[in-house]
Motif scaffolding. Sequence first.
Motif, PDB file in Angstrom:
ATOM      1  N   LEU A  90      10.437   1.863   6.240  1.00  0.00           N
ATOM      2  CA  LEU A  90       9.292   1.538   5.337  1.00  0.00           C
ATOM      3  C   LEU A  90       8.932  -0.023   5.713  1.00  0.00           C
ATOM      4  O   LEU A  90       9.710  -0.832   5.580  1.00  0.00           O
ATOM      5  N   THR A  91       7.660  -0.013   5.443  1.00  0.00           N
ATOM      6  CA  THR A  91       7.009  -1.298   5.767  1.00  0.00           C
ATOM      7  C   THR A  91       5.760  -1.370   4.866  1.00  0.00           C
ATOM      8  O   THR A  91       5.203  -0.686   4.594  1.00  0.00           O
ATOM      9  N   LEU A  92       5.306  -2.732   4.394  1.00  0.00           N
ATOM     10  CA  LEU A  92       4.099  -2.818   3.733  1.00  0.00           C
ATOM     11  C   LEU A  92       3.584  -4.222   3.823  1.00  0.00           C
ATOM     12  O   LEU A  92       4.223  -5.167   4.306  1.00  0.00           O
ATOM     13  N   THR A  93       2.084  -4.165   3.836  1.00  0.00           N
ATOM     14  CA  THR A  93       1.453  -5.478   3.928  1.00  0.00           C
ATOM     15  C   THR A  93       0.257  -5.125   3.015  1.00  0.00           C
ATOM     16  O   THR A  93      -0.257  -4.282   2.919  1.00  0.00           O
ATOM     17  N   HIS A  94      -0.178  -6.552   2.604  1.00  0.00           N
ATOM     18  CA  HIS A  94      -1.748  -6.190   1.829  1.00  0.00           C
ATOM     19  C   HIS A  94      -2.370  -7.642   2.475  1.00  0.00           C
ATOM     20  O   HIS A  94      -1.829  -8.542   2.517  1.00  0.00           O
ATOM     21  N   SER A  95      -3.822  -7.550   2.235  1.00  0.00           N
ATOM     22  CA  SER A  95      -4.631  -8.562   2.710  1.00  0.00           C
ATOM     23  C   SER A  95      -6.261  -8.192   2.231  1.00  0.00           C
ATOM     24  O   SER A  95      -6.580  -7.138   2.616  1.00  0.00           O
ATOM     25  N   HIS A  96      -6.602  -9.134   1.336  1.00  0.00           N
ATOM     26  CA  HIS A  96      -8.238  -9.053   1.240  1.00  0.00           C
ATOM     27  C   HIS A  96      -8.427  -7.894   0.270  1.00  0.00           C
ATOM     28  O   HIS A  96      -9.259  -7.187   0.586  1.00  0.00           O
ATOM     29  N   GLY A  97      -7.877  -7.339  -0.444  1.00  0.00           N
ATOM     30  CA  GLY A  97      -8.053  -6.080  -1.335  1.00  0.00           C
ATOM     31  C   GLY A  97      -7.655  -4.938  -0.667  1.00  0.00           C
ATOM     32  O   GLY A  97      -7.930  -3.824  -1.267  1.00  0.00           O
ATOM     33  N   VAL A  98      -6.616  -4.910   0.509  1.00  0.00           N
ATOM     34  CA  VAL A  98      -6.139  -3.670   0.988  1.00  0.00           C
ATOM     35  C   VAL A  98      -4.799  -3.734   1.104  1.00  0.00           C
ATOM     36  O   VAL A  98      -4.463  -4.841   1.532  1.00  0.00           O
ATOM     37  N   ALA A  99      -4.134  -2.752   0.424  1.00  0.00           N
ATOM     38  CA  ALA A  99      -2.631  -2.525   0.932  1.00  0.00           C
ATOM     39  C   ALA A  99      -2.434  -1.438   1.932  1.00  0.00           C
ATOM     40  O   ALA A  99      -3.197  -0.317   1.777  1.00  0.00           O
ATOM     41  N   VAL A 100      -1.691  -1.580   2.859  1.00  0.00           N
ATOM     42  CA  VAL A 100      -0.991  -0.458   3.830  1.00  0.00           C
ATOM     43  C   VAL A 100       0.295  -0.578   3.820  1.00  0.00           C
ATOM     44  O   VAL A 100       1.171  -1.594   4.208  1.00  0.00           O
ATOM     45  N   ALA A 101       0.734   0.900   3.661  1.00  0.00           N
ATOM     46  CA  ALA A 101       2.315   1.087   3.839  1.00  0.00           C
ATOM     47  C   ALA A 101       2.433   2.009   5.200  1.00  0.00           C
ATOM     48  O   ALA A 101       1.433   2.897   5.082  1.00  0.00           O
ATOM     49  N   VAL A 102       3.430   1.807   5.875  1.00  0.00           N
ATOM     50  CA  VAL A 102       3.794   2.520   6.841  1.00  0.00           C
ATOM     51  C   VAL A 102       5.288   2.840   6.995  1.00  0.00           C
ATOM     52  O   VAL A 102       6.309   2.326   6.777  1.00  0.00           O
ATOM     53  N   GLY A 103       5.507   4.092   7.413  1.00  0.00           N
ATOM     54  CA  GLY A 103       6.737   4.596   7.404  1.00  0.00           C
ATOM     55  C   GLY A 103       7.090   5.117   9.072  1.00  0.00           C
ATOM     56  O   GLY A 103       6.032   5.906   9.625  1.00  0.00           O
ATOM     57  N   ALA A 104       8.163   5.254   9.500  1.00  0.00           N
ATOM     58  CA  ALA A 104       8.503   5.925  10.696  1.00  0.00           C
ATOM     59  C   ALA A 104       8.976   7.321  10.464  1.00  0.00           C
ATOM     60  O   ALA A 104      10.022   7.459   9.623  1.00  0.00           O
ATOM     61  N   ARG A 105       8.619   8.125  11.202  1.00  0.00           N
ATOM     62  CA  ARG A 105       8.959   9.523  10.758  1.00  0.00           C
ATOM     63  C   ARG A 105      10.714   9.983  11.519  1.00  0.00           C
ATOM     64  O   ARG A 105      11.322  10.630  10.834  1.00  0.00           O
ATOM     65  N   GLY A 106      10.780   9.366  12.676  1.00  0.00           N
ATOM     66  CA  GLY A 106      12.159   9.428  12.959  1.00  0.00           C
ATOM     67  C   GLY A 106      13.221   8.470  12.939  1.00  0.00           C
ATOM     68  O   GLY A 106      12.899   7.668  11.796  1.00  0.00           O
ATOM     69  N   ALA A 107      14.265   8.517  13.189  1.00  0.00           N
ATOM     70  CA  ALA A 107      15.364   7.370  12.914  1.00  0.00           C
ATOM     71  C   ALA A 107      14.680   6.211  13.478  1.00  0.00           C
ATOM     72  O   ALA A 107      13.975   5.992  14.694  1.00  0.00           O
ATOM     73  N   SER A 108      15.053   5.155  12.821  1.00  0.00           N
ATOM     74  CA  SER A 108      14.571   3.807  13.019  1.00  0.00           C
ATOM     75  C   SER A 108      15.420   2.663  12.523  1.00  0.00           C
ATOM     76  O   SER A 108      16.069   2.955  11.460  1.00  0.00           O
ATOM     77  N   THR A 109      15.463   1.691  13.454  1.00  0.00           N
ATOM     78  CA  THR A 109      16.542   0.771  12.481  1.00  0.00           C
ATOM     79  C   THR A 109      15.499  -0.515  12.358  1.00  0.00           C
ATOM     80  O   THR A 109      16.058  -1.632  12.079  1.00  0.00           O
ATOM     81  N   GLY A 110      14.207  -0.263  12.224  1.00  0.00           N
ATOM     82  CA  GLY A 110      13.356  -1.350  11.615  1.00  0.00           C
ATOM     83  C   GLY A 110      11.984  -1.179  12.026  1.00  0.00           C
ATOM     84  O   GLY A 110      11.630  -0.663  13.079  1.00  0.00           O
TER      85      GLY A 110
END
Length: 222
Positions: A90-110
């Motif tokens: 899981l990871t997250l970012t936000h900038s200028h009024g927008v937040a974006v979260a992204v996740g990896a469907r498969g196995a992930s180490t980062g």
Amino acid sequence: MYAADPARLEQALATLLGPEFVVSVAGIAPTTPAVPARPAPERGVTHDAPSLEAARRTERQVGRAALRRVADRLGERVDTDRLVLPHPRLTLTHSHGVAVAVGARGASTGIGVDLEAVRPVNPGIARLFLTAAERTRLGAAAPAGSAAPATSPDVLLRLWTVKEAVFKADTGNAGRILADYELCRPAAWSGHATRGGSRFRYRTVQLPGHLVSVAVHEERTA
């Protein structure tokens, strides 16, 4: 702009990034003061501390809500309000009024993501996060007779998002700085970065008004 229509941004990002990732985008109410995006604002620009702190709290709340939606879609049983990033999936970012979260469907180490609103940047920041080798490669990749230098503001903003995404994809990034990560082909919009024996894969996409980079940790240091 997409900032006013997070559903469009989410759909566009999901399409461009492909089925490997789950994306959730949330917009912050336009009445909320915007938190200045990095790189840092020019000298002489000041911000009211209470308003800035309130904006940061709002961005965090909206961002964590987006992260919660991604975790639910992945079947991750985590308390996203207390989740410590970086996280393997899981990871997250936000900038200028927008937040974006992204996740990896498969196995992930980062995994890491960075969103930046397109804006002017000071070319002098190149030395703060690009290595000497990267700056040399960018110069060699510049077309002969090109009016725009290889380290033009638009290129630097893209590379900033890449380095931020790669940094976030490294779950062992404590004590690291962006210049610790070396881009193999900094002129490319997708490719690989390394730090010691670790290898990261990244991709940048451009949307109206925004640049978004996503990175995945492919190998760990032995």
